[in-house]
Write a protein that holds these residues in place. Structure first.
Motif, PDB file in Angstrom:
ATOM      1  N   GLU A  71     -75.183 -15.077  91.746  1.00 42.50           N
ATOM      2  CA  GLU A  71     -76.507 -15.703  91.745  1.00 42.50           C
ATOM      3  C   GLU A  71     -77.481 -14.996  90.795  1.00 42.50           C
ATOM      4  O   GLU A  71     -78.665 -15.319  90.756  1.00 42.50           O
ATOM      5  N   GLU A  72     -76.950 -14.019  90.046  1.00 40.34           N
ATOM      6  CA  GLU A  72     -77.729 -13.286  89.042  1.00 40.34           C
ATOM      7  C   GLU A  72     -78.897 -12.515  89.645  1.00 40.34           C
ATOM      8  O   GLU A  72     -79.926 -12.310  89.006  1.00 40.34           O
ATOM      9  N   LEU A  73     -78.723 -12.071  90.885  1.00 42.29           N
ATOM     10  CA  LEU A  73     -79.722 -11.208  91.498  1.00 42.29           C
ATOM     11  C   LEU A  73     -79.515  -9.761  91.066  1.00 42.29           C
ATOM     12  O   LEU A  73     -80.443  -8.953  91.109  1.00 42.29           O
ATOM     13  N   ILE A  74     -78.271  -9.438  90.672  1.00 34.86           N
ATOM     14  CA  ILE A  74     -77.954  -8.126  90.115  1.00 34.86           C
ATOM     15  C   ILE A  74     -77.055  -8.338  88.899  1.00 34.86           C
ATOM     16  O   ILE A  74     -76.460  -9.401  88.721  1.00 34.86           O
ATOM     17  N   GLU A  75     -76.977  -7.317  88.072  1.00 29.85           N
ATOM     18  CA  GLU A  75     -76.045  -7.321  86.943  1.00 29.85           C
ATOM     19  C   GLU A  75     -74.884  -6.370  87.189  1.00 29.85           C
ATOM     20  O   GLU A  75     -73.843  -6.486  86.555  1.00 29.85           O
ATOM     21  N   ASP A  76     -75.084  -5.442  88.125  1.00 28.72           N
ATOM     22  CA  ASP A  76     -74.072  -4.422  88.367  1.00 28.72           C
ATOM     23  C   ASP A  76     -74.172  -3.946  89.821  1.00 28.72           C
ATOM     24  O   ASP A  76     -75.261  -3.935  90.408  1.00 28.72           O
ATOM     25  N   ARG A  77     -73.059  -3.551  90.387  1.00 31.46           N
ATOM     26  CA  ARG A  77     -73.009  -3.074  91.769  1.00 31.46           C
ATOM     27  C   ARG A  77     -73.953  -1.891  91.993  1.00 31.46           C
ATOM     28  O   ARG A  77     -74.517  -1.722  93.079  1.00 31.46           O
ATOM     29  N   SER A  78     -74.160  -1.085  90.963  1.00 35.72           N
ATOM     30  CA  SER A  78     -74.993   0.106  91.104  1.00 35.72           C
ATOM     31  C   SER A  78     -76.455  -0.224  91.376  1.00 35.72           C
ATOM     32  O   SER A  78     -77.227   0.658  91.779  1.00 35.72           O
ATOM     33  N   GLU A  79     -76.880  -1.479  91.169  1.00 34.03           N
ATOM     34  CA  GLU A  79     -78.266  -1.872  91.410  1.00 34.03           C
ATOM     35  C   GLU A  79     -78.551  -2.121  92.884  1.00 34.03           C
ATOM     36  O   GLU A  79     -79.691  -2.367  93.264  1.00 34.03           O
ATOM     37  N   THR A 117     -81.214 -23.750  98.831  1.00 37.28           N
ATOM     38  CA  THR A 117     -80.614 -25.056  99.083  1.00 37.28           C
ATOM     39  C   THR A 117     -79.555 -25.019 100.171  1.00 37.28           C
ATOM     40  O   THR A 117     -79.177 -26.061 100.674  1.00 37.28           O
ATOM     41  N   GLY A 118     -79.000 -23.850 100.459  1.00 34.10           N
ATOM     42  CA  GLY A 118     -77.968 -23.744 101.489  1.00 34.10           C
ATOM     43  C   GLY A 118     -76.622 -24.264 101.058  1.00 34.10           C
ATOM     44  O   GLY A 118     -75.787 -24.607 101.879  1.00 34.10           O
ATOM     45  N   CYS A 119     -76.356 -24.342  99.722  1.00 37.35           N
ATOM     46  CA  CYS A 119     -75.043 -24.790  99.259  1.00 37.35           C
ATOM     47  C   CYS A 119     -74.533 -23.799  98.237  1.00 37.35           C
ATOM     48  O   CYS A 119     -74.897 -22.630  98.247  1.00 37.35           O
ATOM     49  N   GLY A 120     -73.691 -24.284  97.294  1.00 36.17           N
ATOM     50  CA  GLY A 120     -73.126 -23.394  96.296  1.00 36.17           C
ATOM     51  C   GLY A 120     -74.124 -22.930  95.269  1.00 36.17           C
ATOM     52  O   GLY A 120     -73.881 -21.961  94.558  1.00 36.17           O
ATOM     53  N   LEU A 121     -75.249 -23.608  95.115  1.00 36.40           N
ATOM     54  CA  LEU A 121     -76.285 -23.200  94.168  1.00 36.40           C
ATOM     55  C   LEU A 121     -77.517 -22.831  94.972  1.00 36.40           C
ATOM     56  O   LEU A 121     -78.326 -23.680  95.312  1.00 36.40           O
ATOM     57  N   CYS A 122     -77.652 -21.560  95.300  1.00 31.52           N
ATOM     58  CA  CYS A 122     -78.652 -21.145  96.282  1.00 31.52           C
ATOM     59  C   CYS A 122     -79.884 -20.548  95.627  1.00 31.52           C
ATOM     60  O   CYS A 122     -79.798 -19.866  94.621  1.00 31.52           O
ATOM     61  N   GLY A 123     -81.041 -20.822  96.231  1.00 31.95           N
ATOM     62  CA  GLY A 123     -82.259 -20.229  95.741  1.00 31.95           C
ATOM     63  C   GLY A 123     -82.625 -20.686  94.347  1.00 31.95           C
ATOM     64  O   GLY A 123     -83.169 -19.929  93.551  1.00 31.95           O
ATOM     65  N   ILE A 124     -82.337 -21.928  94.020  1.00 30.60           N
ATOM     66  CA  ILE A 124     -82.576 -22.430  92.672  1.00 30.60           C
ATOM     67  C   ILE A 124     -83.949 -23.070  92.599  1.00 30.60           C
ATOM     68  O   ILE A 124     -84.312 -23.909  93.411  1.00 30.60           O
ATOM     69  N   GLU A 125     -84.734 -22.668  91.594  1.00 32.06           N
ATOM     70  CA  GLU A 125     -86.112 -23.109  91.503  1.00 32.06           C
ATOM     71  C   GLU A 125     -86.277 -24.443  90.795  1.00 32.06           C
ATOM     72  O   GLU A 125     -87.287 -25.120  90.964  1.00 32.06           O
TER      73      GLU A 125
END
Length: 285
Positions: A71-79, A117-125
Motif C-alpha cells: 500500500e506504499e505506506l513504507i518503502e522498507d521494513r526498517s521504517e 474501501t475495505g477491499c484490495g485497494l485500501c485507503g485510496i483517496e
C-alpha cells in the motif's frame, strides 16, 4: 491474585470444525467439516485505523508488513519501529508504529484520505491514486516451461490449510535453485499475496530471482502488489482480467495464467521464457 479478565484474548485458530448435515447418495447424516475462519483485521498506523480487512487469522506479522509495503505506506521494513498483534473480542488489531520521516509522511497522507474501501485497494483517496503508476519491473530472470510447471506443482503439497478446508487461496514464491521458498494462505487472494510479500521482506528478499505463484484468478491489485517486489513473472491457476493484463504489460511483468498441470498461457512479456518455451508458446498461439 491476578485478575483473569486482564488476560489477553487468544488468537483464533485459522480453521475450525463445524457440524453439518450431509447428503450423500440420497442418504442424510450428521457429520462435521473443517472450514477456514475469517476475522476482522484492523490495520492501525501510529494510532490511526487505516483499513479493516476480513482475513484468515494466521501469519499476521507477515500480513502487517506486506500490507504496509504494497500500500506504499513504507518503502522498507526498517521504517517500522514496532508491530503489535492485539486480539480483541471483535477482531484483531495490527498496531504498527512508523519511524520519524515515514510517520510524518503517513500523517500527511492520512489527513487527505477520503476513507478506506475495505477491499484490495485500501485507503485510496482518488481514482488517480487507485491507478497510480507502478514501478517498472527490472528483473530479467528467464524461466523454462518445465520450471513454470514444476513451480506450480509445488504449491498443492504445501497448502496445509487448503488441504484441511478446500476453501483458501495460496500465494507462493519459487526459485529454480531453492524450490518453493515460502507459501502463505488466506481466504482472500490479495491477503495471501500480502502475507507472502511480508514474509519475503522480513527475510530480506525481493522476488527478482523467482516466480510469484497464485492459486486464484489475477486481478489488478495482484499485479500492483507483485510489482512492488520487482517480481519478473506472476503465474496463476485461473485467468486474468483485462485490466490486469494491461497493467502487467505496462509494468514490464510477465503474466502467465490458466497454469494447470502441463499447460499455461502467456499474456505479457514472453521474452522471459527461454527460447524453447517461447517457440512452444508461439506454436500454441
Amino acid at each position: 491474585m491476578s485478575d483473569e479478565t486482564d488476560a489477553p484474548e487468544p488468537l483464533p485458530a485459522p480453521a475450525v470444525s463445524v457440524p453439518c448435515l450431509a447428503q450423500r447418495g440420497g442418504v442424510s447424516f450428521a457429520t462435521a467439516r473443517i472450514v477456514p475462519d475469517e476475522q476482522a483485521i484492523a490495520f492501525t498506523y501510529n494510532g490511526s485505523t487505516h483499513a479493516v480487512m476480513m482475513a484468515t487469522p494466521a501469519d499476521l506479522e507477515d500480513f502487517a508488513v506486506g500490507f504496509a509495503l504494497t500500500e506504499e505506506l513504507i518503502e522498507d521494513r526498517s521504517e517500522i519501529e514496532n508491530l503489535e498483534i492485539v486480539p480483541t473480542p471483535l477482531g484483531i488489531e495490527l498496531r504498527v508504529w512508523l519511524k520519524g520521516d515515514r510517520a510524518e509522511t503517513y500523517a500527511k497522507r492520512r489527513r487527505s484520505m477520503a476513507g478506506p474501501t475495505g477491499c484490495g485497494l485500501c485507503g485510496i483517496e482518488s481514482l488517480e491514486a487507485a491507478m497510480r503508476p507502478l514501478p517498472q519491473v527490472t528483473a530479467a530472470t528467464k524461466f523454462s516451461s518445465q520450471a513454470i510447471i514444476a513451480a506450480m506443482a509445488s504449491l498443492d503439497p504445501a497448502q496445509v490449510l487448503n488441504a484441511e478446508t478446500h476453501a483458501v487461496h495460496g500465494a507462493g514464491f519459487w526459485t529454480e535453485r531453492e524450490g518453493l521458498i515460502a507459501l502463505r494462505e488466506d481466504v482472500g487472494r490479495h491477503n495471501a499475496l500480502d502475507k507472502l510479500v511480508g514474509a519475503l521482506v522480513r527475510a530480506g528478499r525481493t522476488a527478482a530471482d523467482g516466480l510469484v505463484l497464485m492459486t486464484s484468478r489475477v486481478s489488478i491489485e495482484l499485479i500492483q502488489k507483485a510489482a512492488r517486489l520487482n517480481a519478473p513473472v506472476l503465474v496463476a491457476v485461473s485467468a486474468p482480467t483485462a485490466a490486469a493484463i494491461r497493467l502487467a504489460d505496462e509494468a514490464g511483468m510477465t503474466l502467465i495464467a490458466v497454469a494447470r498441470r502441463q499447460d499455461f498461457e502467456v499474456f505479457t512479456h514472453p521474452e522471459r521464457l527461454t527460447e524453447t518455451s517461447r517457440q512452444a508458446a508461439s506454436n500454441v498461439a
